[in-house]
Design a protein around this motif. Structure first.
Motif, mmCIF file in Angstrom:
data_model
loop_
_atom_site.group_PDB
_atom_site.id
_atom_site.type_symbol
_atom_site.label_atom_id
_atom_site.label_comp_id
_atom_site.label_asym_id
_atom_site.label_seq_id
_atom_site.Cartn_x
_atom_site.Cartn_y
_atom_site.Cartn_z
ATOM 1 N N THR A 8 -81.405 30.376 8.234
ATOM 2 C CA THR A 8 -79.972 30.374 7.949
ATOM 3 C C THR A 8 -79.228 29.490 8.949
ATOM 4 O O THR A 8 -79.706 29.234 10.047
ATOM 5 N N LEU A 165 -72.460 35.128 -4.600
ATOM 6 C CA LEU A 165 -72.804 33.711 -4.785
ATOM 7 C C LEU A 165 -71.578 32.887 -5.167
ATOM 8 O O LEU A 165 -71.375 31.773 -4.665
ATOM 9 N N CYS A 168 -69.365 32.286 -2.133
ATOM 10 C CA CYS A 168 -69.992 31.304 -1.236
ATOM 11 C C CYS A 168 -69.733 29.881 -1.740
ATOM 12 O O CYS A 168 -69.342 28.995 -0.969
ATOM 13 N N GLU A 169 -69.977 29.691 -3.013
ATOM 14 C CA GLU A 169 -69.817 28.356 -3.591
ATOM 15 C C GLU A 169 -68.375 27.873 -3.494
ATOM 16 O O GLU A 169 -68.118 26.698 -3.209
ATOM 17 N N GLU A 172 -67.475 26.847 0.068
ATOM 18 C CA GLU A 172 -68.093 25.552 0.373
ATOM 19 C C GLU A 172 -67.353 24.415 -0.334
ATOM 20 O O GLU A 172 -67.233 23.315 0.224
ATOM 21 N N THR A 177 -67.631 26.454 5.809
ATOM 22 C CA THR A 177 -69.019 26.930 5.812
ATOM 23 C C THR A 177 -69.294 27.958 6.909
ATOM 24 O O THR A 177 -70.417 28.441 7.038
ATOM 25 N N PHE A 198 -80.555 37.356 -3.222
ATOM 26 C CA PHE A 198 -79.599 36.414 -2.654
ATOM 27 C C PHE A 198 -80.303 35.436 -1.716
ATOM 28 O O PHE A 198 -80.079 34.224 -1.761
ATOM 29 N N ARG A 201 -82.090 32.631 -3.363
ATOM 30 C CA ARG A 201 -81.241 31.577 -3.931
ATOM 31 C C ARG A 201 -80.451 30.828 -2.856
ATOM 32 O O ARG A 201 -80.170 29.646 -3.008
ATOM 33 N N ARG A 202 -80.074 31.523 -1.788
ATOM 34 C CA ARG A 202 -79.307 30.877 -0.717
ATOM 35 C C ARG A 202 -79.875 31.257 0.656
ATOM 36 O O ARG A 202 -79.262 32.003 1.423
ATOM 37 N N ASP A 204 -79.961 29.663 3.221
ATOM 38 C CA ASP A 204 -79.229 29.026 4.309
ATOM 39 C C ASP A 204 -78.053 29.853 4.816
ATOM 40 O O ASP A 204 -77.505 29.584 5.880
ATOM 41 N N ILE A 205 -77.648 30.876 4.073
ATOM 42 C CA ILE A 205 -76.438 31.624 4.421
ATOM 43 C C ILE A 205 -76.802 32.899 5.184
ATOM 44 O O ILE A 205 -77.601 33.711 4.703
#
Length: 388
Positions: A8, A165, A168-169, A172, A177, A198, A201-202, A204-205
């Motif tokens: 992350t 999700l 988050c999108e 961004e 971020t 989650f 799919r993401r 990085d978060i």
């Protein structure tokens, strides 16, 4: 025990960094009334002394926001603010905190004609201006009805996951971020599933982990441990909270429990069972916080646990919630639910309201409804055909 953490991104919250290779942080939330500055400062500093990396404070009004400025002046703890319906309070509290937490499901309450995107953009702009991080906090019992209506009623995970999700999108898209996400449920297995999906799919978060309304110790600690061991053991999770229903002086127990669970996970001392017993009575109760209007709520939760021991072998869920903000929605999925006001306790059967009763009468009312459910289920089981 070697755990390979999800890659992350790093997010700064005051004096600490979470995510990436940074240690998993432990946090808690005050249970004092925010406008009681001395009591709130005392609890913030007690949590900080116990090892809290972040302390969250609820702000529901202009008076709470004004008190927060005084609280900030008397502590060196990293502070997070918990916004409820009024997203515009972000502008008043941001100068005094390190992180702003908002619940996507609460945004629709205030200025209903305004789209949620405008409200999130407002919070993000305020956070950017005042050097604050953001937490997107999605809870099982407070999903935006518009989002929930798009899913099958039996799908408890889909609305939570998609809400997280989606936000988050959008952040961004705004170029912001510096945020983390939490997706909580009172069922540890649901918490595991939601966060695994989650993270797939993401990855990085950064994720904040918790079992909401985990309840009284030791049960609340066990439920939380079940989820944390399965998630952190797979490298998922960057900051945690153990949410316990305890009196104000015992709030530091949340930090101690969180640190103990982390120590055990990294030492390979895994204690949790595979799953909770699905045939047993399940009592969920929210952690006490500043929104609680009567501190008798904590004692009531303890009394409910003791009174219902005779039903411990029945698969019935009873929810005990401490306030009118989260209480009505977060008791909907329970067989029986209590949400507490200043002088009366609201009793529910699923989504149906059964009335509001004084604190000294509610246990009797609850027992009568519990007995009805047990009797109904036993009658059905006796008339059901025996499988061949």
């Amino acid at each position: 025990m070697r755990i390979s953490r999800n890659p992350t991104r790093s997010v700064r919250i005051g004096s600490i960094e979470i995510g990436a290779a940074h240690p998993i942080s432990v946090q808690s939330m005050t249970a004092t009334h925010t406008q009681n500055i001395d009591a709130t400062v005392g609890q913030v500093n007690a949590l900080h002394a116990a090892g809290a990396d972040i302390v969250r404070i609820a702000v529901d009004s202009d008076k709470d926001a004004a008190a927060l400025a005084e609280i900030r002046a008397q502590t060196s703890a990293n502070l997070s603010v918990d916004l409820q319906e009024n997203y515009r309070l972000a502008a008043k509290v941001a100068p005094h905190v390190d992180k702003i937490r908002y619940n996507p499901g609460h945004l629709y309450h205030h200025e209903k004609s305004r789209p949620w995107q405008e409200k999130v953009a407002f919070i993000a702009n305020v956070a950017q201006e005042h050097d604050c991080a953001i937490r997107i906090g999605v809870n099982c019992g407070s999903i935006d009805p518009a989002k929930k209506s798009k899913f099958d009623p039996a799908d408890a995970i889909g609305p939570i996951l998609e809400s997280g999700l989606e936000h988050c999108e959008y952040l961004e898209e705004l170029g912001f971020t510096r945020f983390v996400v939490s997706m909580k449920d009172s069922d540890p297995s649901q918490v595991v599933t939601i966060n695994q999906q989650f993270a797939a799919r993401r990855p990085d978060i950064p994720l904040h982990l918790g079992v909401t309304e985990a309840g009284l110790p030791p049960d609340g600690i066990i439920k939380t441990r079940i989820a944390f061991e399965q998630l952190i053991g797979r490298g998922i999770g960057d900051t945690i909270r153990v949410s316990l229903t305890v009196p104000n002086p015992r709030k530091p127990e949340e930090i101690q429990a969180g640190r103990s669970i982390l120590d055990d996970i990294y030492a390979g001392r895994l204690r949790s069972v595979v799953a909770l017993d699905p045939t047993a009575l399940n009592i969920i109760s929210c952690p006490s916080c500043s929104r609680v209007e009567n501190e008798a709520f904590v004692e009531l939760a303890q009394d409910v646990k003791e009174m219902t021991q005779y039903a411990k072998n029945h698969a019935i869920t009873i929810a005990v919630m401490g306030c009118r903000v989260n209480g009505p929605g977060e008791t909907d999925d329970a067989d029986l639910g209590l949400w507490c006001g200043p002088t009366r306790v609201n009793l529910k059967k699923g989504e149906e309201s059964l009335g509001a009763f004084p604190y000294d009468e509610i246990l009797g009312k609850l027992k009568a409804e519990l007995d009805k459910i047990i009797a109904q289920r036993e009658a059905v089981s006796q008339t059901s055909p025996i499988p061949k």
